[in-house]
Motif scaffolding. Structure first.
Motif, mmCIF file in Angstrom:
data_model
loop_
_atom_site.group_PDB
_atom_site.id
_atom_site.type_symbol
_atom_site.label_atom_id
_atom_site.label_comp_id
_atom_site.label_asym_id
_atom_site.label_seq_id
_atom_site.Cartn_x
_atom_site.Cartn_y
_atom_site.Cartn_z
ATOM 1 N N GLU A 169 0.814 -1.219 0.000
ATOM 2 C CA GLU A 169 0.000 0.000 0.000
ATOM 3 C C GLU A 169 0.844 1.263 0.000
ATOM 4 O O GLU A 169 0.309 2.368 -0.005
ATOM 5 C CB GLU A 169 -0.930 0.016 1.226
ATOM 6 C CG GLU A 169 -2.016 -1.049 1.205
ATOM 7 C CD GLU A 169 -2.927 -0.973 2.414
ATOM 8 O OE1 GLU A 169 -2.626 -0.171 3.329
ATOM 9 O OE2 GLU A 169 -3.932 -1.710 2.444
ATOM 10 N N VAL A 170 2.179 1.117 0.030
ATOM 11 C CA VAL A 170 3.053 2.290 0.046
ATOM 12 C C VAL A 170 3.990 2.256 -1.154
ATOM 13 O O VAL A 170 4.290 1.195 -1.700
ATOM 14 C CB VAL A 170 3.886 2.360 1.346
ATOM 15 C CG1 VAL A 170 2.993 2.512 2.550
ATOM 16 C CG2 VAL A 170 4.772 1.129 1.498
ATOM 17 N N TYR A 171 4.417 3.434 -1.561
ATOM 18 C CA TYR A 171 5.419 3.548 -2.612
ATOM 19 C C TYR A 171 6.510 4.503 -2.146
ATOM 20 O O TYR A 171 6.289 5.344 -1.263
ATOM 21 C CB TYR A 171 4.800 4.041 -3.921
ATOM 22 C CG TYR A 171 4.364 5.500 -3.896
ATOM 23 C CD1 TYR A 171 5.208 6.513 -4.332
ATOM 24 C CD2 TYR A 171 3.103 5.857 -3.416
ATOM 25 C CE1 TYR A 171 4.814 7.841 -4.299
ATOM 26 C CE2 TYR A 171 2.701 7.183 -3.373
ATOM 27 C CZ TYR A 171 3.565 8.169 -3.827
ATOM 28 O OH TYR A 171 3.181 9.486 -3.784
ATOM 29 N N LYS A 172 7.671 4.358 -2.728
ATOM 30 C CA LYS A 172 8.814 5.186 -2.356
ATOM 31 C C LYS A 172 9.011 6.266 -3.404
ATOM 32 O O LYS A 172 9.180 5.976 -4.591
ATOM 33 C CB LYS A 172 10.069 4.306 -2.255
ATOM 34 C CG LYS A 172 11.305 5.025 -1.738
ATOM 35 C CD LYS A 172 12.465 4.048 -1.637
ATOM 36 C CE LYS A 172 13.712 4.717 -1.096
ATOM 37 N NZ LYS A 172 14.851 3.762 -1.026
ATOM 38 N N GLY A 173 8.971 7.530 -2.970
ATOM 39 C CA GLY A 173 9.130 8.644 -3.891
ATOM 40 C C GLY A 173 10.584 8.936 -4.213
ATOM 41 O O GLY A 173 11.509 8.372 -3.626
ATOM 42 N N GLU A 174 10.782 9.847 -5.149
ATOM 43 C CA GLU A 174 12.140 10.223 -5.539
ATOM 44 C C GLU A 174 12.894 10.906 -4.406
ATOM 45 O O GLU A 174 14.128 10.938 -4.412
ATOM 46 C CB GLU A 174 12.095 11.142 -6.771
ATOM 47 C CG GLU A 174 11.567 10.456 -8.027
ATOM 48 C CD GLU A 174 11.571 11.377 -9.227
ATOM 49 O OE1 GLU A 174 11.923 12.579 -9.052
ATOM 50 O OE2 GLU A 174 11.231 10.919 -10.336
ATOM 51 N N ASP A 175 12.163 11.448 -3.432
ATOM 52 C CA ASP A 175 12.807 12.092 -2.283
ATOM 53 C C ASP A 175 13.199 11.087 -1.199
ATOM 54 O O ASP A 175 13.699 11.476 -0.139
ATOM 55 C CB ASP A 175 11.899 13.168 -1.687
ATOM 56 C CG ASP A 175 10.515 12.635 -1.318
ATOM 57 O OD1 ASP A 175 10.289 11.405 -1.445
ATOM 58 O OD2 ASP A 175 9.663 13.439 -0.914
ATOM 59 N N GLY A 176 12.966 9.796 -1.449
ATOM 60 C CA GLY A 176 13.323 8.768 -0.480
ATOM 61 C C GLY A 176 12.273 8.527 0.589
ATOM 62 O O GLY A 176 12.440 7.649 1.429
ATOM 63 N N LEU A 177 11.181 9.292 0.568
ATOM 64 C CA LEU A 177 10.108 9.144 1.545
ATOM 65 C C LEU A 177 9.029 8.209 1.007
ATOM 66 O O LEU A 177 8.807 8.117 -0.200
ATOM 67 C CB LEU A 177 9.493 10.502 1.874
ATOM 68 C CG LEU A 177 10.424 11.546 2.495
ATOM 69 C CD1 LEU A 177 9.702 12.885 2.609
ATOM 70 C CD2 LEU A 177 10.927 11.086 3.857
#
Length: 244
Positions: A169-177
């Motif tokens: 249910e989560v994804y990792k953004g380009e900012d590492g968050l």
């Protein structure tokens, strides 16, 4: 012949994407709380004349490995690590919440608890503000107390918002968050536990990543050679037809 070249080109392209991901993982081997990124590809059948068993790869999906990184004892009062699954909630720069495993915190000039990149730590009731000069005393359940500089009675400041959404249910953004796929904020999870005076290291395995890079390089070279062979075969076939 053109389809063979296309298949080899597609293979080389996606191996290059895998190599870039592996290289990024290696570059973050010393990044606190970093979770290794993973690539996944879809195989689709080739539409047209020829054998129906032919397939090619399309689009890469970047996933992540949420396994626990090594716990590193720092002795710093503002260093915290999550023991087991879960995330710290932070106030994202563009609004809303984001989630991180990096528990290296500090106080700004106003006493607000923040990450070392400046994002405010989310508490169950909003931002966490500590009196100037006080030291943090974080309990296992995320409850934060402030110990006065004069050694007086600890004062309860609030409770860190600790969440544990389902991995898919989560994804990792380009900012590492990390963020929820739904765009909503995750609910606090009372089962998430933290350790004070520790930081979680990166979960990247340097040896495995180096082996993967060697494997990717060999796979890329093989794909390029296949394209070259297909081109040479095409030229030779053209020459034979011309002579005929």
């Amino acid at each position: 012949m053109d389809k063979m070249i296309y298949l080899a080109m597609t293979s080389a392209k996606h191996v290059e994407l895998q190599q870039a991901t592996t290289a990024n993982n290696l570059a973050n081997i010393h990044t606190t709380g970093f979770k290794a990124e993973l690539n996944a590809f879809r195989a689709l059948p080739v539409v047209g004349d020829g054998a129906p068993t032919r397939i090619y790869q399309v689009d890469n999906t970047v996933g992540h490995d949420l396994s626990q990184g090594a716990m590193q004892l720092t002795g710093n009062n503002f260093d915290f690590a999550i023991a087991g699954p879960g995330f710290f909630a932070v106030e994202a720069p563009n609004g809303g919440e984001a989630y991180t495993r990096d528990g290296g915190f500090l106080l700004d000039s106003g006493g607000v608890l923040r990450t070392r990149t400046g994002m405010a730590i989310a508490g169950d009731g909003g931002q966490l503000v500590m009196p100037q000069g006080a030291l943090p005393d974080l309990r296992q359940d995320g409850t934060l107390f402030a110990i006065p500089a004069n050694g007086g009675q600890p004062q309860e400041i609030g409770k860190l918002k600790l969440v544990n959404p389902v991995a898919n249910e989560v994804y990792k953004g380009e900012d590492g968050l990390f963020r929820l796929n739904s765009g909503q904020d995750a609910d606090a999870d009372p089962t998430v536990k933290v350790k004070a005076g520790y930081l979680e290291g990166s979960n990247v395995n340097a040896v495995d990543s180096l082996v993967q890079m060697i494997s990717h390089a060999k796979h890329y070279d093989l794909s390029v050679k296949l394209m070259q062979n297909a081109e040479q075969n095409s030229k030779q076939a053209t020459q034979i037809l011309s002579v005929s």
